[in-house]
Design a protein around this motif. Structure first.
Motif, short mmCIF file in Angstrom:
data_model
loop_
_atom_site.label_atom_id
_atom_site.label_comp_id
_atom_site.label_asym_id
_atom_site.label_seq_id
_atom_site.Cartn_x
_atom_site.Cartn_y
_atom_site.Cartn_z
N VAL A 33 1.05 -1.10 0.07
CA VAL A 33 -0.02 0.00 -0.03
C VAL A 33 0.90 1.27 -0.10
CG1 VAL A 33 -1.68 1.43 1.25
CG2 VAL A 33 -1.85 -1.15 0.89
N ASN A 34 1.90 1.31 0.69
CA ASN A 34 2.88 2.44 0.77
C ASN A 34 3.48 2.67 -0.52
OD1 ASN A 34 4.22 4.59 2.21
ND2 ASN A 34 5.91 3.46 2.10
N GLY A 35 3.91 1.54 -1.08
CA GLY A 35 4.46 1.73 -2.36
C GLY A 35 3.63 2.20 -3.52
N ARG A 36 2.35 1.73 -3.48
CA ARG A 36 1.40 1.89 -4.38
C ARG A 36 0.83 3.51 -4.39
NH1 ARG A 36 -4.05 -0.97 -3.02
NH2 ARG A 36 -4.11 0.67 -1.66
N GLN A 37 0.92 4.04 -3.23
CA GLN A 37 0.56 5.52 -2.98
C GLN A 37 1.85 6.24 -3.45
OE1 GLN A 37 -1.30 5.43 0.93
NE2 GLN A 37 -3.35 5.04 -0.22
N ALA A 38 3.25 5.83 -3.26
CA ALA A 38 4.04 6.57 -3.25
C ALA A 38 4.14 7.73 -4.39
CB ALA A 38 5.52 5.97 -3.18
N TRP A 39 3.95 7.56 -5.53
CA TRP A 39 3.77 8.34 -6.59
C TRP A 39 3.19 9.75 -6.21
CZ3 TRP A 39 -0.14 10.33 -9.50
CH2 TRP A 39 -1.30 9.73 -9.23
N ARG A 40 2.13 9.50 -5.53
CA ARG A 40 1.04 10.78 -5.10
C ARG A 40 1.88 11.86 -4.43
NH1 ARG A 40 -4.79 9.04 -3.72
NH2 ARG A 40 -4.59 11.55 -3.54
N TYR A 41 2.83 11.18 -3.34
CA TYR A 41 3.24 12.30 -2.50
C TYR A 41 4.62 12.61 -2.84
CZ TYR A 41 3.48 8.12 0.53
OH TYR A 41 3.84 6.82 0.76
N ALA A 42 5.37 11.98 -3.66
CA ALA A 42 6.78 12.34 -4.14
C ALA A 42 6.95 13.74 -4.75
CB ALA A 42 7.11 11.29 -5.30
N GLY A 43 7.99 14.34 -4.59
CA GLY A 43 8.21 15.56 -5.07
C GLY A 43 7.99 15.98 -6.53
N GLY A 44 7.45 17.22 -7.07
CA GLY A 44 7.47 17.55 -8.54
C GLY A 44 5.94 17.13 -8.89
N GLY A 45 5.70 17.33 -10.31
CA GLY A 45 4.65 17.18 -10.98
C GLY A 45 4.07 15.59 -11.01
N ARG A 46 2.99 15.56 -11.59
CA ARG A 46 2.40 14.30 -11.96
C ARG A 46 3.37 13.26 -12.62
NH1 ARG A 46 -2.79 11.73 -11.58
NH2 ARG A 46 -3.58 13.79 -10.60
N GLY A 47 3.94 13.67 -13.51
CA GLY A 47 5.03 13.06 -14.46
C GLY A 47 6.30 12.75 -13.65
N ARG A 48 6.51 13.65 -13.03
CA ARG A 48 7.84 13.44 -12.22
C ARG A 48 7.57 12.48 -11.23
NH1 ARG A 48 11.21 18.07 -9.08
NH2 ARG A 48 12.83 16.99 -8.14
N LYS A 49 6.55 12.63 -10.45
CA LYS A 49 6.09 11.66 -9.36
C LYS A 49 6.15 10.36 -9.89
CE LYS A 49 3.22 15.09 -6.49
NZ LYS A 49 1.93 15.23 -6.25
N ALA A 50 5.58 10.10 -11.01
CA ALA A 50 5.25 8.67 -11.48
C ALA A 50 6.69 8.25 -11.74
CB ALA A 50 4.53 8.54 -12.68
N GLY A 51 7.51 9.04 -12.45
CA GLY A 51 8.76 8.69 -12.82
C GLY A 51 9.60 8.33 -11.66
N PHE A 52 9.60 8.95 -10.56
CA PHE A 52 10.30 8.93 -9.42
C PHE A 52 9.85 7.47 -8.66
CE2 PHE A 52 10.48 9.03 -4.72
CZ PHE A 52 11.87 9.55 -4.48
N SER A 53 8.54 7.22 -8.71
CA SER A 53 8.14 6.10 -8.19
C SER A 53 8.59 4.80 -8.87
CB SER A 53 6.53 6.31 -8.06
OG SER A 53 6.14 5.00 -7.49
N ALA A 54 8.53 4.90 -10.37
CA ALA A 54 8.99 3.75 -11.04
C ALA A 54 10.55 3.33 -10.72
CB ALA A 54 9.00 4.25 -12.60
#
Length: 306
Positions: free
Chosen positions: A235-256
């Motif tokens: 659950v923590n990993g699944r939601q991580a992209w939502r609160y990583a720094g930057g915009g939506r695309g950057r968040k998704a990239g960071f999470s990947a």
């Protein structure tokens, strides 16, 4: 100078017995009517004896209660924000026992000019001895020396079980994200980290770690199973992209990138469990967090493509 006023908000749902222990400990530690301090219980739609527990403490001058019938910890925390007229709101878990130094450390921290976010350490209070594979350090929350957080920790913030926020600052950024966090019995995480990111964007590094403002947090035996550890990490990993720094695309990239790294680390650690039992714990968390982050990235990309 008069110290800032504080609302100590205890959000709870269907945990009457635990709540009773926590409030009794809090009362014994901070006293009957500490100047400038109120204790606010937010009943988040309890169907058990929670109202009776609160009613049984009607002789405690510092205590009052409000209701938030819509299930969700973030919503309950926002209800505390609306119900408070204090300068600060401190969020305390309903199963956390404050240290003897907690109140003095809280007062010192919130009196510091320019600070909007304060946190303290959280130590585990185990219901039963953890199994050999379980690493107790995984449920400790420490934040280094006294003072502002540094580096990436600034955007990660503090754990919500022992967290104080200046009320006007919290209101200015819109409170907690009700799309994150626990909802009734459904596991949810990340609301404190997401909030810390918005506070940093608005106020800069206005954090303060108070090492003496500690609590001992109940860790039930049911949370020391491979199934629970894996589910929480996922659950923590699944939601991580939502609160990583930057915009939506950057968040998704960071999470990947994080997903790939954590899954690789988890796989590398798995063979070590044969000789080091706690390596299994770290491997399990890494694999589950990585898998969750991969799922989160997929959802983010699908939403972006719409």
């Amino acid at each position: 100078m008069t110290p800032p006023t504080v609302t100590v908000a205890v959000c709870t749902r269907d945990r009457a017995a635990i709540l009773a222990e926590t409030l009794a400990h809090l009362r014994a530690t901070i006293g009957e009517a500490p100047p400038g301090i109120e204790v606010l219980v937010v009943d988040n739609g309890s169907a058990d004896a929670t109202p009776a527990v609160v009613a049984g403490l009607a002789d405690w001058p510092a205590l009052r209660s409000v209701e938030e019938p819509t299930p969700g910890l973030s919503g309950a925390r926002n209800r505390a924000l609306r119900a408070s007229s204090a300068e600060w709101v401190h969020y305390l878990d309903d199963d956390a026992f404050v240290w003897p130094t907690w109140l003095d450390a809280l007062r010192d921290a919130v009196a510091r000019p320019g600070v909007v976010l304060v946190g303290g350490p959280i130590e585990p209070r185990f219901e039963a001895a953890p199994p050999a594979w379980f690493d107790p350090a995984s449920v400790r929350r420490t934040f280094g020396a006294e003072g502002p957080l540094s580096g990436a920790a600034v955007r990660e913030g503090f754990s919500g079980g022992n967290l104080a926020v200046r009320r006007d600052a919290l209101a200015a950024v819109g409170g907690f994200d009700v799309g994150l966090g626990m909802v009734a019995g459904t596991l949810g995480l990340g609301e404190e980290t997401e909030l810390a990111g918005r506070l940093v964007d608005r106020f800069g590094n206005a954090t303060w770690h108070a090492p003496r403002m500690g609590v001992d947090h109940l860790e039930p035996a049911q949370k020391q199973t491979p199934r629970y550890v894996a589910r929480r990490a996922f659950v923590n990993g699944r939601q991580a992209w939502r609160y990583a720094g930057g915009g939506r695309g950057r968040k998704a990239g960071f999470s990947a990138l994080k997903a790939a790294k954590q899954m690789a680390t988890g796989l590398a650690r798995l063979p070590l469990a044969v000789v080091r039992p706690r390596a299994f714990h770290h491997a399990l968390r890494g694999l589950a967090t990585g898998a969750g982050a991969a799922v989160g990235v997929g959802r983010a990309l699908r939403e972006r493509a719409r």
